[in-house]
Design a protein around this motif. Structure first.
Motif, PDB file in Angstrom:
ATOM      1  N   VAL A 279       0.837  -1.207   0.000  1.00  0.00           N
ATOM      2  CA  VAL A 279       0.000   0.000   0.000  1.00  0.00           C
ATOM      3  C   VAL A 279       0.869   1.254   0.000  1.00  0.00           C
ATOM      4  O   VAL A 279       0.604   2.224  -0.730  1.00  0.00           O
ATOM      5  N   ALA A 280       1.929   1.226   0.823  1.00  0.00           N
ATOM      6  CA  ALA A 280       2.827   2.386   0.855  1.00  0.00           C
ATOM      7  C   ALA A 280       3.517   2.582  -0.499  1.00  0.00           C
ATOM      8  O   ALA A 280       3.698   3.720  -0.959  1.00  0.00           O
ATOM      9  N   GLY A 281       3.892   1.456  -1.133  1.00  0.00           N
ATOM     10  CA  GLY A 281       4.539   1.556  -2.441  1.00  0.00           C
ATOM     11  C   GLY A 281       3.613   2.121  -3.508  1.00  0.00           C
ATOM     12  O   GLY A 281       4.062   2.794  -4.445  1.00  0.00           O
ATOM     13  N   ILE A 282       2.307   1.858  -3.373  1.00  0.00           N
ATOM     14  CA  ILE A 282       1.353   2.386  -4.358  1.00  0.00           C
ATOM     15  C   ILE A 282       1.099   3.870  -4.135  1.00  0.00           C
ATOM     16  O   ILE A 282       1.103   4.673  -5.083  1.00  0.00           O
ATOM     17  N   PHE A 283       0.917   4.241  -2.904  1.00  0.00           N
ATOM     18  CA  PHE A 283       0.510   5.617  -2.632  1.00  0.00           C
ATOM     19  C   PHE A 283       1.680   6.581  -2.483  1.00  0.00           C
ATOM     20  O   PHE A 283       1.470   7.800  -2.452  1.00  0.00           O
ATOM     21  N   VAL A 321      -3.318   2.813 -11.750  1.00  0.00           N
ATOM     22  CA  VAL A 321      -3.508   1.608 -12.558  1.00  0.00           C
ATOM     23  C   VAL A 321      -2.164   1.061 -13.026  1.00  0.00           C
ATOM     24  O   VAL A 321      -1.921  -0.150 -13.003  1.00  0.00           O
ATOM     25  N   VAL A 322      -1.283   1.951 -13.462  1.00  0.00           N
ATOM     26  CA  VAL A 322       0.033   1.511 -13.932  1.00  0.00           C
ATOM     27  C   VAL A 322       0.800   0.809 -12.805  1.00  0.00           C
ATOM     28  O   VAL A 322       1.430  -0.239 -13.009  1.00  0.00           O
ATOM     29  N   LEU A 323       0.737   1.365 -11.585  1.00  0.00           N
ATOM     30  CA  LEU A 323       1.438   0.750 -10.460  1.00  0.00           C
ATOM     31  C   LEU A 323       0.871  -0.642 -10.128  1.00  0.00           C
ATOM     32  O   LEU A 323       1.622  -1.575  -9.840  1.00  0.00           O
ATOM     33  N   ILE A 324      -0.458  -0.774 -10.188  1.00  0.00           N
ATOM     34  CA  ILE A 324      -1.080  -2.069  -9.929  1.00  0.00           C
ATOM     35  C   ILE A 324      -0.602  -3.090 -10.949  1.00  0.00           C
ATOM     36  O   ILE A 324      -0.260  -4.241 -10.600  1.00  0.00           O
ATOM     37  N   VAL A 325      -0.569  -2.683 -12.236  1.00  0.00           N
ATOM     38  CA  VAL A 325      -0.124  -3.600 -13.288  1.00  0.00           C
ATOM     39  C   VAL A 325       1.337  -4.003 -13.078  1.00  0.00           C
ATOM     40  O   VAL A 325       1.713  -5.178 -13.199  1.00  0.00           O
ATOM     41  N   VAL A 326       2.176  -3.015 -12.757  1.00  0.00           N
ATOM     42  CA  VAL A 326       3.602  -3.303 -12.549  1.00  0.00           C
ATOM     43  C   VAL A 326       3.796  -4.264 -11.371  1.00  0.00           C
ATOM     44  O   VAL A 326       4.568  -5.224 -11.443  1.00  0.00           O
ATOM     45  N   ARG A 328       1.706  -6.421 -10.197  1.00  0.00           N
ATOM     46  CA  ARG A 328       1.238  -7.744 -10.537  1.00  0.00           C
ATOM     47  C   ARG A 328       2.239  -8.493 -11.429  1.00  0.00           C
ATOM     48  O   ARG A 328       2.450  -9.695 -11.269  1.00  0.00           O
ATOM     49  N   ARG A 329       2.848  -7.752 -12.359  1.00  0.00           N
ATOM     50  CA  ARG A 329       3.855  -8.377 -13.222  1.00  0.00           C
ATOM     51  C   ARG A 329       5.067  -8.821 -12.395  1.00  0.00           C
ATOM     52  O   ARG A 329       5.726  -9.812 -12.728  1.00  0.00           O
ATOM     53  N   LEU A 330       5.381  -8.046 -11.363  1.00  0.00           N
ATOM     54  CA  LEU A 330       6.497  -8.401 -10.473  1.00  0.00           C
ATOM     55  C   LEU A 330       6.089  -9.449  -9.443  1.00  0.00           C
ATOM     56  O   LEU A 330       6.917  -9.859  -8.622  1.00  0.00           O
ATOM     57  N   ARG A 331       4.799  -9.842  -9.462  1.00  0.00           N
ATOM     58  CA  ARG A 331       4.243 -10.828  -8.528  1.00  0.00           C
ATOM     59  C   ARG A 331       4.351 -10.374  -7.074  1.00  0.00           C
ATOM     60  O   ARG A 331       4.583 -11.165  -6.148  1.00  0.00           O
ATOM     61  N   TRP A 332       4.191  -9.090  -6.898  1.00  0.00           N
ATOM     62  CA  TRP A 332       4.133  -8.552  -5.547  1.00  0.00           C
ATOM     63  C   TRP A 332       2.700  -8.573  -5.019  1.00  0.00           C
ATOM     64  O   TRP A 332       2.490  -8.396  -3.827  1.00  0.00           O
ATOM     65  N   LEU A 333       1.754  -8.728  -5.936  1.00  0.00           N
ATOM     66  CA  LEU A 333       0.335  -8.822  -5.560  1.00  0.00           C
ATOM     67  C   LEU A 333      -0.235 -10.147  -6.060  1.00  0.00           C
ATOM     68  O   LEU A 333       0.212 -10.689  -7.058  1.00  0.00           O
TER      69      LEU A 333
END
Length: 333
Positions: A279-283, A321-326, A328-333
């Motif tokens: 969450v901190a990384g997204i915001f 949205v871009v951060l969520i996609v990134v 997910r690609r990094l498998r952090w989510l």
């Protein structure tokens, strides 16, 4: 117990006295009569149960029963480690049982010393012990032991048998803890498990020497300790060995359950920390962007444009949205 027994308990070291008739029964005997007791017919055995902390007990053992001073000191001392040995034609020993007195914990142990020459048996204790009372109740019903060897054997057997209830109780608690919700009650469960582990260690520490004491009785007891008594002692030894194995299993089960609960708690804590980091990384970038656009200096673009706010909202949404996609690609989510 009779009123005479209760009176003896308050006036003399004697808690109760019985003369075994050799047929499973017994008659009551008082302290004064016991001093001059002699068997009136073959097979009679005098059994005196004495409180060893009362005045004059050691002197009585030495003077009345001709027990050597070191042995009398052992019988009245607080050195309660289980042991047994033969002294000429007498058998001397110390056994332990679980303390079932009110307010006691299972790991609390009570010792009982004994001395016997085959025709006389003296048992001594400091704190109240239920096992001798059970045996004397059987004698009063006519269904008790026949001689001194059988009495010692029965006392040892009952002391060991009482261990089983404590082991069963601990295993029942472990079974309940295995089906409990470790996330909601982790602290309470860990406290209960620690108590069980302490109980197991204490029981094992106190009862393991009793195994050696019983083996010593089986090997070195005098001739009046008959073959059937040795067989009964062998059964008690086997039962005690099984109980000690059960204690080891309970201790290992408690350890495994404790490790599992701690691992679950640690995994839950790590997961929460991980989610907070995501969450901190997204915001963090969004906070940087909004902070940059919120500085109060001249020349900020869009200050006079009514659509600038919505443009910033759209930019933040796109960045989110871009951060969520990134991630997910990094498998952090």
């Amino acid at each position: 117990m009779s009123q005479a027994d209760d009176a003896a308990e308050t006036e003399t070291p004697l808690l109760f006295g019985r003369v075994l008739d050799g047929n499973g029964g017994a008659r009551q005997i008082g302290w004064d009569e016991a001093q001059a007791w002699q068997p009136s017919r073959p097979g009679e055995v005098l059994w005196l149960h004495v409180c060893r902390t009362r005045p004059g007990v050691q002197q009585w053992l030495e003077g009345q029963l001709d027990i050597p001073e070191p042995t009398a000191e052992l019988l009245t001392s607080d050195q309660t480690r289980p042991r047994a040995f033969r002294e000429d034609e007498t058998l001397v020993g110390t056994l332990r049982g679980i303390n079932f007195n009110p307010g006691a914990e299972p790991e609390d142990m009570i010792s009982m010393q004994f001395w016997s020459d085959g025709s006389r048996l003296v048992t001594l204790r400091r704190h109240p012990l239920q096992t001798p009372r059970e045996v004397v109740a059987m004698l009063d019903r006519g269904a008790g032991p026949l001689d001194a060897g059988a009495t010692i054997t029965m006392l040892a057997e009952l002391l060991i048998t009482r261990m089983s209830q404590s082991i069963v109780d601990m295993n029942e608690i472990l079974d309940e803890l295995e089906h409990d919700d470790s996330e909601e009650h982790a602290e309470r469960m860990l406290k209960q498990i620690s108590t069980i582990r302490r109980n197991c260690l204490s029981l094992k520490r106190h009862m393991a020497p009793q195994h050696e004491a019983l083996e010593q009785i089986s090997r070195d007891a005098p001739a009046w300790f008959e073959d059937h008594d040795r067989r009964e002692i062998a059964e008690s030894i086997a039962r005690l060995r099984r109980y000690l194995d059960d204690i080891d299993i309970s201790k290992e089960s408690a350890l495994v359950l404790q490790d599992e609960i701690r691992a679950r708690s640690l995994a839950s804590s790590e997961h929460a920390t991980y989610m907070l980091t995501i969450v901190a990384g997204i915001f963090l970038p969004l906070g940087f962007l909004t902070g940059l656009l919120g500085i109060n200096v001249g020349g900020m673009p869009g200050m006079d444009d009514p659509d600038a706010f919505w443009a910033v909202v759209a930019l933040c949404t796109l960045l989110f949205v871009v951060l969520i996609v990134v991630f997910r690609r990094l498998r952090w989510l």
